[in-house]
Design an enzyme around this catalytic site. Structure first.
Site, PDB file in Angstrom:
ATOM      1  N   ASP A 240       0.790  -1.059  -0.165  1.00  0.00           N
ATOM      2  CA  ASP A 240       0.180   0.197  -0.037  1.00  0.00           C
ATOM      3  C   ASP A 240       0.855   1.317  -0.024  1.00  0.00           C
ATOM      4  OD1 ASP A 240      -2.765   0.804   0.503  1.00  0.00           O
ATOM      5  OD2 ASP A 240      -1.285   2.133   1.687  1.00  0.00           O
TER       6      ASP A 240
ATOM      7  N   TYR B  47       3.274   9.750  -0.755  1.00  0.00           N
ATOM      8  CA  TYR B  47       4.286   9.096   0.251  1.00  0.00           C
ATOM      9  C   TYR B  47       5.798   9.370  -0.184  1.00  0.00           C
ATOM     10  CZ  TYR B  47       0.591   6.435   2.392  1.00  0.00           C
ATOM     11  OH  TYR B  47      -0.716   6.084   3.071  1.00  0.00           O
TER      12      TYR B  47
ATOM     13  N   LYS C 236      -2.574   5.934  -4.416  1.00  0.00           N
ATOM     14  CA  LYS C 236      -3.620   6.936  -3.976  1.00  0.00           C
ATOM     15  C   LYS C 236      -3.192   8.257  -4.742  1.00  0.00           C
ATOM     16  CE  LYS C 236      -3.581   4.577   0.414  1.00  0.00           C
ATOM     17  NZ  LYS C 236      -2.179   4.498   0.678  1.00  0.00           N
TER      18      LYS C 236
ATOM     19  N   HIS D 296      -7.063   9.726  -2.337  1.00  0.00           N
ATOM     20  CA  HIS D 296      -6.764   9.530  -1.051  1.00  0.00           C
ATOM     21  C   HIS D 296      -7.422  10.229   0.077  1.00  0.00           C
ATOM     22  CE1 HIS D 296      -2.213   9.210   0.982  1.00  0.00           C
ATOM     23  NE2 HIS D 296      -3.130   9.163   1.884  1.00  0.00           N
TER      24      HIS D 296
HETATM   25  P1  NDP Z   1       0.681   1.415  11.817  1.00  0.00           P
HETATM   26  O1  NDP Z   1      -0.381   1.403  12.820  1.00  0.00           O
HETATM   27  O2  NDP Z   1       1.128   0.402  10.869  1.00  0.00           O
HETATM   28  O3  NDP Z   1       2.054   1.674  13.045  1.00  0.00           O
HETATM   29  C1  NDP Z   1       3.367   1.579  12.384  1.00  0.00           C
HETATM   30  C2  NDP Z   1       4.366   1.933  13.307  1.00  0.00           C
HETATM   31  O4  NDP Z   1       4.154   1.096  14.560  1.00  0.00           O
HETATM   32  C3  NDP Z   1       5.719   2.257  13.127  1.00  0.00           C
HETATM   33  O5  NDP Z   1       6.209   3.257  14.104  1.00  0.00           O
HETATM   34  C4  NDP Z   1       6.243   1.079  13.558  1.00  0.00           C
HETATM   35  O6  NDP Z   1       7.721   1.013  13.939  1.00  0.00           O
HETATM   36  C5  NDP Z   1       5.431   0.484  14.613  1.00  0.00           C
HETATM   37  N1  NDP Z   1       5.279  -0.972  14.612  1.00  0.00           N
HETATM   38  C6  NDP Z   1       4.931  -1.647  13.535  1.00  0.00           C
HETATM   39  N2  NDP Z   1       4.915  -3.077  13.932  1.00  0.00           N
HETATM   40  C7  NDP Z   1       5.029  -3.225  15.051  1.00  0.00           C
HETATM   41  C8  NDP Z   1       5.048  -4.150  16.138  1.00  0.00           C
HETATM   42  N3  NDP Z   1       4.827  -5.552  15.793  1.00  0.00           N
HETATM   43  N4  NDP Z   1       5.412  -4.006  17.387  1.00  0.00           N
HETATM   44  C9  NDP Z   1       5.659  -2.554  17.745  1.00  0.00           C
HETATM   45  N5  NDP Z   1       5.652  -1.708  16.975  1.00  0.00           N
HETATM   46  C10 NDP Z   1       5.518  -1.690  15.724  1.00  0.00           C
HETATM   47  O7  NDP Z   1       0.678   2.983  11.142  1.00  0.00           O
HETATM   48  P2  NDP Z   1       0.782   3.665   9.756  1.00  0.00           P
HETATM   49  O8  NDP Z   1       0.178   4.996   9.888  1.00  0.00           O
HETATM   50  O9  NDP Z   1       2.035   3.637   8.977  1.00  0.00           O
HETATM   51  O10 NDP Z   1      -0.225   2.792   9.063  1.00  0.00           O
HETATM   52  C11 NDP Z   1      -0.225   1.692   7.930  1.00  0.00           C
HETATM   53  C12 NDP Z   1      -0.459   1.838   6.695  1.00  0.00           C
HETATM   54  O11 NDP Z   1      -1.786   2.372   6.534  1.00  0.00           O
HETATM   55  C13 NDP Z   1       0.538   3.130   6.262  1.00  0.00           C
HETATM   56  O12 NDP Z   1       1.719   2.555   6.125  1.00  0.00           O
HETATM   57  C14 NDP Z   1      -0.192   3.365   4.916  1.00  0.00           C
HETATM   58  O13 NDP Z   1       0.047   2.298   4.033  1.00  0.00           O
HETATM   59  C15 NDP Z   1      -1.783   3.476   5.353  1.00  0.00           C
HETATM   60  N6  NDP Z   1      -2.045   4.809   5.786  1.00  0.00           N
HETATM   61  C16 NDP Z   1      -3.190   5.508   4.997  1.00  0.00           C
HETATM   62  C17 NDP Z   1      -3.409   6.394   5.393  1.00  0.00           C
HETATM   63  C18 NDP Z   1      -4.583   7.170   4.510  1.00  0.00           C
HETATM   64  O14 NDP Z   1      -5.161   8.380   4.750  1.00  0.00           O
HETATM   65  N7  NDP Z   1      -5.073   6.496   3.457  1.00  0.00           N
HETATM   66  C19 NDP Z   1      -3.051   7.435   6.604  1.00  0.00           C
HETATM   67  C20 NDP Z   1      -2.133   6.753   7.300  1.00  0.00           C
HETATM   68  C21 NDP Z   1      -1.705   5.338   6.872  1.00  0.00           C
HETATM   69  P3  NDP Z   1       8.912   0.668  13.111  1.00  0.00           P
HETATM   70  O15 NDP Z   1       8.634   1.029  11.461  1.00  0.00           O
HETATM   71  O16 NDP Z   1      10.151   1.556  13.639  1.00  0.00           O
HETATM   72  O17 NDP Z   1       9.275  -0.572  13.038  1.00  0.00           O
END
Ligand code: NDP
Length: 284
Positions: free
Chosen positions: A48, A53, A78, A111
């Site tokens: 995704d 991004y 998006k 988006h």
């Molecule tokens: P997430 O809820 O997926 O959380 C990501 C964060 O959690 C990062 O800081 C990561 O750290 C940490 N993390 C991941 N896995 C673990 C784990 N197993 N244990 C502890 N910490 C963990 O947040 P996102 O906001 O990135 O959402 C996911 C996806 O949703 C995005 O990447 C995007 O594709 C989509 N999205 C879409 C939006 C929209 O407007 N359409 C807006 C926001 C997100 P680290 O990377 O340091 O490991």
């Protein structure tokens, strides 16, 4: 190689999408090839990304150099908030294909609805996405951050029901009204920030269930989404977490634990990101 454990979900246009994917929001372009290659190595087959991004080219590079065929990986992107006007959206969509170096995308989304921009006219933008679906360059089309009134406008003024609506959802923001509209109208919900960027993980309800079931808090929360029927794509740049977040299909939560997690919903005060009714960000 082990069989792929990820269930497919069938969309309202007949296409299928893996229920678990890998999100690349806030992954710097220089880190994106490694992260996506890591995810594909673990077994993820759904990525995704988004124009905003800034890492579509790196996503494409990671897929091309992974040894997988293009058809084996489901790719979503998006439309940038900058390009809602029809003529801009057409050019921007082609630039997504060019950046990714693909001749089709599996799923392309608006988006944000941006109801306070472009005279609130996300309907004409949606009609341009219909063109991409018709000419085959987008296998499926959908929306993101659409509230119920936005979806009702698309239903009243256009003939294509979005395949998905990608919205913020996690235990602190159940987003049930939007999800219920989707269920009633054949729109699959994709839950963004599924672990609320980590904020839900220390919650005592989550940690208690995790300890009792021998799973991590992230696995418990992601499993809750899977059992609700939503699509998720957790983001991580950490290889151990990328692997951890994939291990969701060899356990299940019982009804009591599902209900306890659902009861953590804080309504609007649980929202971490922007509100779709007022978000008006335009990239420079
Ligand atoms: P997430 O809820 O997926 O959380 C990501 C964060 O959690 C990062 O800081 C990561 O750290 C940490 N993390 C991941 N896995 C673990 C784990 N197993 N244990 C502890 N910490 C963990 O947040 P996102 O906001 O990135 O959402 C996911 C996806 O949703 C995005 O990447 C995007 O594709 C989509 N999205 C879409 C939006 C929209 O407007 N359409 C807006 C926001 C997100 P680290 O990377 O340091 O490991």
């Amino acid at each position: 190689m082990a069989t792929n454990p990820i269930p497919d979900i069938t969309l309202n246009d007949g296409n299928t999408i893996p229920q678990l994917g890998f999100g690349v929001f806030q992954i710097a372009p220089r880190d994106t090839v490694a992260a996506v290659r890591e995810a594909l190595g673990v077994g993820y087959r759904h990525i995704d990304t988004a124009q905003m991004y800034g890492n579509e080219a790196e996503v494409g590079q990671a897929i091309r150099t992974s040894g997988l065929e293009r058809e084996e990986v489901f790719v979503t992107s998006k439309l940038s908030n900058a390009f809602h006007r029809p003529e801009d959206a057409r050019g921007a969509f082609q630039s997504t294909l060019d950046e990714l170096k693909v001749n089709y995308i599996d799923l392309f989304l608006i988006h944000w609805p941006l109801p306070t921009r472009y005279d609130g006219d996300f309907v004409s933008t949606w009609k341009v996405l219909e063109e991409f679906k018709a000419d085959g360059r987008a296998r499926s089309i959908g929306v993101s951050n659409f509230q119920v009134p936005h979806l009702e406008r698309l239903a009243a003024e256009t003939s294509t029901v979005p395949a998905v609506n990608q919205v913020e959802a996690h235990p602190y923001l159940g987003n049930e009204q939007v999800r219920a509209y989707g269920r009633a109208h054949g729109i699959v919900t994709e839950a963004w920030s599924p672990i609320a960027q980590g904020k839900v993980l220390p919650d005592p309800v989550i940690t208690e269930i995790a300890e009792r079931s021998g799973r991590t808090p992230a696995q418990v929360v992601l499993r809750w989404h899977i059992q609700r029927g939503d699509i998720v794509f957790p983001k991580s740049v950490t290889p151990a977490r990328i692997a951890e977040n994939f291990q969701l299909f060899d356990f299940s939560l019982d009804e009591t634990d599902m209900d306890r997690i659902t009861a953590l919903d804080q309504g609007e005060s649980g929202r971490q990101g922007a509100h779709p009714d007022t978000f008006d960000y335009l990239p420079a």
